[in-house]
Design a protein around this motif. Structure first.
Motif, mmCIF file in Angstrom:
data_model
loop_
_atom_site.group_PDB
_atom_site.id
_atom_site.type_symbol
_atom_site.label_atom_id
_atom_site.label_comp_id
_atom_site.label_asym_id
_atom_site.label_seq_id
_atom_site.Cartn_x
_atom_site.Cartn_y
_atom_site.Cartn_z
ATOM 1 N N ARG A 62 46.253 19.807 41.460
ATOM 2 C CA ARG A 62 45.197 18.583 41.550
ATOM 3 C C ARG A 62 43.843 19.239 41.967
ATOM 4 O O ARG A 62 42.706 18.944 41.533
ATOM 5 C CB ARG A 62 45.527 17.449 41.965
ATOM 6 C CG ARG A 62 44.926 16.203 42.111
ATOM 7 C CD ARG A 62 43.745 16.138 43.186
ATOM 8 N NE ARG A 62 44.492 16.107 44.400
ATOM 9 C CZ ARG A 62 44.033 16.482 45.390
ATOM 10 N NH1 ARG A 62 42.768 16.908 45.544
ATOM 11 N NH2 ARG A 62 44.668 16.568 46.794
ATOM 12 N N VAL A 70 38.475 10.842 43.190
ATOM 13 C CA VAL A 70 39.573 9.974 42.538
ATOM 14 C C VAL A 70 38.676 8.752 41.844
ATOM 15 O O VAL A 70 37.722 8.226 42.288
ATOM 16 C CB VAL A 70 40.306 9.199 43.409
ATOM 17 C CG1 VAL A 70 41.400 8.193 42.596
ATOM 18 C CG2 VAL A 70 41.449 10.076 44.220
ATOM 19 N N ASN A 334 44.675 11.529 39.725
ATOM 20 C CA ASN A 334 43.419 11.837 40.430
ATOM 21 C C ASN A 334 42.629 10.587 39.758
ATOM 22 O O ASN A 334 41.206 10.551 40.101
ATOM 23 C CB ASN A 334 42.639 13.290 40.159
ATOM 24 C CG ASN A 334 42.353 13.251 38.669
ATOM 25 O OD1 ASN A 334 43.529 13.319 37.749
ATOM 26 N ND2 ASN A 334 41.139 13.230 38.165
#
Length: 441
Positions: A62, A70, A334
């Motif tokens: 990620r 995010v 995310n």
């Protein structure tokens, strides 16, 4: 450099106790190799230290793909009817056309809800609903044209593959032609729902009569070819096996490698409590939804198997709640999805985390997880500056009075929108609206 020998010793001991097979699979993933279905299946069987390593690798991938940002989108769900000709075993939202709780939102109300969302800063409306009987084939395009006529800049994220197949069937046309009609009417992207598990043996058990895996793939790949991006989903925690989960991810990956049309992958755990197949004990091996461990695994393994082809892994606060959603941000996810404003489908199934979360609250959850919040568009363009300051948002203030938006349970009791009263009126009005729309074009 400050050395911490006790910590190093602990990590070496923990890694030494991990399964060599799992360590080998994860090393392949970190080295850029695609995992096989068999390797994905093995990861779904992990627990304890092995699962901890799976989440560490997912978090690293990620970080490589999207960094520490995010995202979330300010949007509104408009589920314009709950009446459906299909009665899937997992769906507590749908009603038959003769049931008292069946509703249908008139076109004016759909547009009003879209306008209200736009005025409160939403950039997207998500349009999905049941499949009403004897539907006019121009219903979906008419809804889109009406919204776009008033709000030309809003993004319409609308109509699942199930709805597209139904619309094409009612229009007696091909999938491609119907998608072109939707695109011309203003659809900007499709939700990749109705995927459930892309395995027909599972689909026939939990939703007989639903579209097949091949039909789902046809709609999605055709949409991508026509320049319509889509999301991809999985619904898990019922009767599927670890291998079927892994095969589903591998199929999504193969489509993305071919088309590049997926914007995100969204794991959706079954909300079981009001699902007909659970309440009526229709399947003897049905599980009561996903465990917390299942949820973490799914997000982590999705990140690992789909890397680097799908950059965005979304966690649903509606399904998992804020605490587990925050934890999934450390296991490959995310994105926190949308503000929703009117969430109906999970709420009907028994989800208890509300129908609206304002931007301020989403940003707080993200910061509490040690990450950087950012508002995005449907297609993942960043809209807010990446600073420590939270920009004021009109939906924050409006969310202090959620009663203005109404609830799902109020909606199904509201005589103004009763299906039996309004559906025929809407169908009768569509040809005239379609003609007017054609004249404008």
């Amino acid at each position: 450099m400050h050395e911490t020998p006790a910590l190093h010793e602990l990590l070496e001991r923990q890694l030494g106790l991990a399964s060599p097979e799992v360590a080998r699979i994860l090393d392949r993933a970190l080295s850029g190799h695609e995992l096989t279905i068999e390797e994905g299946e093995r990861l779904f069987a992990t627990h304890g230290r092995d699962l901890f390593l799976v989440t560490l690798v997912a978090d690293e991938l990620r970080r490589r793909a999207v960094g520490d940002v995010v995202t979330y989108v300010v949007n509104r769900n408009i589920n314009f009817t709950n009446v459906c000709i299909k009665r899937c075993g997992f769906c507590a939202f749908s009603r038959g056309h003769r049931e008292e709780q069946g509703y249908f939102l008139p076109l004016e109300e759909i547009v009003r809800r879209a306008r209200e969302a736009w005025e409160l800063g939403a950039t997207e409306v998500c349009i999905q609903a049941g499949l009403p009987p004897k539907m006019d084939p121009d219903l979906y395009p008419t809804i889109c044209r009406a919204i776009k006529a008033e709000l030309p800049e809003i993004h319409i994220h609308g109509f699942s593959p199930e709805e597209v197949v139904y619309g094409a069937l009612r229009a007696r046309t091909s999938i491609e032609e119907y998608l072109l009609r939707l695109k011309a009417a203003g659809v900007g992207s499709l939700p990749g729902t109705s995927a459930e598990i892309l395995d027909d043996t599972v689909r026939q058990r939990i939703s007989p009569g639903r579209i097949t895996t091949a039909q789902w793939v046809e709609v999605i790949t055709t949409a991508h070819r026509l320049g319509i991006p889509t999301t991809a989903t999985i619904m898990y925690g019922h009767v599927e096996t670890d291998r079927q989960r892994a095969a589903h991810l591998a199929l999504i990956r193969s489509i993305q490698k071919e088309t590049g049309g997926f914007t995100e992958f969204v794991p959706l755990s079954l909300v079981h409590s009001e699902a007909p197949m659970y309440r009526k004990r229709l399947l003897p091996d049905l599980r009561p939804g996903a465990t917390g461990e299942d949820v973490v695994k799914m997000h982590a393994i999705a990140r690992i198997m789909l890397h680097p082809y799908i950059r965005n892994i979304q966690v649903s606060w509606v399904k998992e709640g804020p605490k587990l959603a925050q934890w999934c941000l450390n296991a490959g996810a995310n994105d926190l999805g949308g503000t929703l404003i009117n969430e109906s489908i999970s709420t009907a199934a028994g989800a208890t985390y509300g129908q609206l979360v304002p931007p301020r609250e989403l940003r707080r959850w993200i910061r509490e997880a040690g990450r950087v919040p950012a508002e995005r568009t449907t297609l993942y363009e960043i809209r807010t500056p990446l600073t420590d300051e939270d920009p004021p948002h009109p939906l924050d203030a409006a969310a202090e009075h959620p009663e203005r938006f109404g609830s799902y349970f109020q909606l199904i009791q509201d005589e103004r929108f009763a299906f039996r009263k309004h559906y025929r009126i809407v169908l009768d009005a569509i040809p005239a609206r379609a003609e007017a729309g054609a004249e404008k074009r």
